[in-house]
Scaffold this active site. Sequence first.
Site: not given
Ligand code: THU
Length: 125
Positions: A44, A53, A55, A85
């Site tokens: 983040e 993310c 992935e 996502c």
């Molecule tokens: N996040 C992921 O790492 N992968 C996803 O497919 C959905 C969301 C993370 C991004 C962010 O740091 C946290 O989850 C909240 O959205």
Amino acid sequence: MTDSQLWQIADEIKDNAYSPYSNIKVGAALLTSDGNVFTGVNVENSSFGATICAERSAVVSAVSGGFRDFVKIAISGTMKSCTPCGICRQFLMEFSPDITVVYKEPDGTLVSKKLNELLPDSFIY
Ligand code: THU
């Protein structure tokens, strides 16, 4: 590499997530066609839109290492639903439309689905 083994790798790596804003930790383990495994976590940023993310971290790591052919990705996270996502689905589609996505349902069941099921009628350039 079984679904369960790959998921286990994702589950362990998620502790490396940098997520001081959401406190959600996500790990991904990406299996290439030649049997290599690349991992990724969510990273983040105080400028929220710059967050990446787990992935996509794994895909970026694999592509940087010279691998672009993926057969399976497992995701583990501290949120309820661990499906990728929308942006990550599209990102995976770029390289491997036939990839299998492994994750746990909220009740703990390990499921595997084809990316085409998760992102039907996807955009093709
Ligand atoms: N996040 C992921 O790492 N992968 C996803 O497919 C959905 C969301 C993370 C991004 C962010 O740091 C946290 O989850 C909240 O959205």
